[in-house]
Design an enzyme around this catalytic site. Structure first.
Site, short mmCIF file in Angstrom:
data_model
loop_
_atom_site.label_atom_id
_atom_site.label_comp_id
_atom_site.label_asym_id
_atom_site.label_seq_id
_atom_site.Cartn_x
_atom_site.Cartn_y
_atom_site.Cartn_z
N LYS A 40 0.83 -1.21 0.00
CA LYS A 40 0.00 0.00 0.00
C LYS A 40 0.87 1.27 0.00
CE LYS A 40 -2.19 -0.88 3.88
NZ LYS A 40 -1.50 -2.09 4.38
N ARG A 47 -8.79 1.16 9.98
CA ARG A 47 -8.37 -0.23 10.21
C ARG A 47 -9.41 -0.99 11.03
NH1 ARG A 47 -2.47 0.62 9.63
NH2 ARG A 47 -1.34 -1.32 9.83
N ARG A 87 11.70 -5.40 3.69
CA ARG A 87 11.43 -3.97 3.54
C ARG A 87 12.46 -3.13 4.29
NH1 ARG A 87 5.57 -1.55 4.76
NH2 ARG A 87 5.90 -2.23 6.90
N ARG A 141 12.17 -1.53 10.02
CA ARG A 141 11.26 -1.20 11.11
C ARG A 141 11.25 -2.34 12.13
NH1 ARG A 141 5.68 0.57 8.34
NH2 ARG A 141 4.88 -0.68 10.06
N ARG A 192 0.87 -8.92 13.68
CA ARG A 192 0.18 -7.90 12.87
C ARG A 192 -0.81 -8.55 11.90
NH1 ARG A 192 4.98 -4.91 10.34
NH2 ARG A 192 3.50 -3.42 9.46
P1 AMP Z 1 1.54 0.65 9.29
O1 AMP Z 1 2.74 1.50 9.01
O2 AMP Z 1 0.32 1.09 8.57
O3 AMP Z 1 1.83 -0.83 9.11
O4 AMP Z 1 1.21 0.85 10.85
C1 AMP Z 1 2.16 0.52 11.85
C2 AMP Z 1 1.47 0.40 13.18
O5 AMP Z 1 0.84 1.64 13.53
C3 AMP Z 1 0.34 -0.62 13.24
O6 AMP Z 1 0.82 -1.95 13.47
C4 AMP Z 1 -0.47 -0.09 14.42
O7 AMP Z 1 0.16 -0.37 15.65
C5 AMP Z 1 -0.41 1.41 14.20
N1 AMP Z 1 -1.49 1.91 13.32
C6 AMP Z 1 -1.38 2.45 12.08
N2 AMP Z 1 -2.58 2.80 11.59
C7 AMP Z 1 -3.48 2.49 12.55
C8 AMP Z 1 -4.90 2.59 12.63
N3 AMP Z 1 -5.64 3.10 11.62
N4 AMP Z 1 -5.50 2.16 13.77
C9 AMP Z 1 -4.78 1.67 14.79
N5 AMP Z 1 -3.45 1.51 14.77
C10 AMP Z 1 -2.78 1.93 13.66
#
Ligand code: AMP
Length: 227
Positions: A13, A88, A127, A160, A171
Site C-alpha cells: 500500500k 483499520r 522492507r 522497522r 500484525r
Molecule cells: P503501518 O505502518 O500502517 O503498518 O502501521 C504501523 C502500526 O501503527 C500498526 O501496526 C499499528 O500499531 C499502528 N497503526 C497504524 N494505523 C493504525 C490505525 N488506523 N488504527 C490503529 N493503529 C494503527
C-alpha cells in the site's frame, strides 16, 4: 479524489500510495507514518501509541482518529487524499464517513490489496525505510543502488522493528481479527475495488490508475488485476 488503501501489512500500500500521490498530486496520508513521527518526536500521542506499535497491536481508535481528523482538514487535502492504513476497524470507518460528511465530502474509492500470506512475509522481512525521507525499498524487489543508502536523499536505510518476523505474525493476526471486516463494509457501500497485489509493482500501479480513470469518467472497469 478521496481514496483509501486497505489491505494487510506488507501488501504494498505504501509503495503504491507514494507513486499515485506523486502522479495525481494527492497527499499520501499514512496513519502508521504519522504515529511513528509522533513516537520519534516523543509527543504525548507518541508516548501513548508506542507500546501498541511495538507489539504489533492497533493503537486505540481515539488516538488515531484525532491524528487523521487534524490531517484531513489541512488545505492540501481540499481536492482529495490517499489514506493508507486508515481506517483499520469498522468503527474508524464510520468515524471517517462522518468526518467527511461534515466537510461535505465522501470517499470515492477504496482499493483492497489482496495478497497471499507468503508474499506479505517476504515483503515485510525485506522492507527497508529511509530514516531521513521515509522512502520505501525492498532488499530484493526494490533495492537501492547503494546498499543501505537512499537513492532519493542519501539517508540511511533501516528495518522497522515491527517488520521483524515475530511481530509480523501478530500484525497479520490483528489484521484478520480487526481489519478484514472492512472489505464487506466498503463492498456494501459499492466503492470497493480489489487489486491483485501479488502482481508486479508496475502492473499494480497501472491497474490502480485505470481504476481511478474509470471512476472519474464514471465508466465500468473491466480488466485484469482489478476485481
Ligand atoms: P503501518 O505502518 O500502517 O503498518 O502501521 C504501523 C502500526 O501503527 C500498526 O501496526 C499499528 O500499531 C499502528 N497503526 C497504524 N494505523 C493504525 C490505525 N488506523 N488504527 C490503529 N493503529 C494503527
Amino acid at each position: 479524489m478521496r481514496i483509501v488503501f486497505l489491505g494487510p501489512p506488507g501488501a504494498g500500500k505504501g509503495t503504491q500510495a507514494e507513486t499515485i500521490s506523486r502522479e495525481k498530486k494527492l497527499p499520501h496520508i499514512s496513519s502508521g507514518n504519522l504515529l511513528r513521527e509522533a513516537v520519534e518526536t516523543d509527543t504525548e500521542t507518541g508516548r501513548k501509541a508506542r507500546e501498541y506499535i511495538e507489539k504489533g497491536l492497533l493503537v486505540p481508535d481515539q488516538i488515531v482518529v484525532d491524528i487523521i481528523k487534524d490531517r484531513i482538514v489541512k488545505d492540501d487535502c481540499k481536492d482529495g487524499f490517499i489514506l493508507d492504513g486508515f481506517p483499520r476497524t469498522v468503527s474508524q470507518a464510520k468515524v471517517l464517513d462522518e468526518m467527511l460528511k461534515q466537510l461535505g465530502n465522501k470517499l470515492d474509492l477504496v482499493f483492497y490489496f489482496s495478497v497471499s500470506e507468503e508474499s506479505v512475509i517476504l515483503r515485510l522481512s525485506g522492507r527497508r525505510i529511509c530514516s531521513s525521507c521515509g522512502a520505501n525499498y525492498h532488499i530484493k524487489f526494490v533495492p537501492s543502488s547503494k546498499d543501505g543508502i537512499c537513492d532519493k536523499c542519501g539517508g540511511k536505510l533501516y528495518q522497522r522493528a515491527d517488520d521483524k518476523l515475530e511481530t509480523v505474525s501478530e500484525r497479520l493476526r490483528v489484521y484478520h481479527d480487526q481489519t478484514e471486516d472492512l472489505v464487506e463494509y466498503y463492498k456494501k457501500n459499492g466503492i470497493l475495488k480489489e487489486i491483485i497485489a501479488d502482481a508486479n509493482i508496475k502492473v499494480i500501479t497501472k491497474n490502480i490508475f485505470d481504476a481511478i480513470k474509470c471512476t472519474q469518467k464514471n465508466r465500468p472497469l473491466i480488466g485484469y488485476g482489478v476485481v
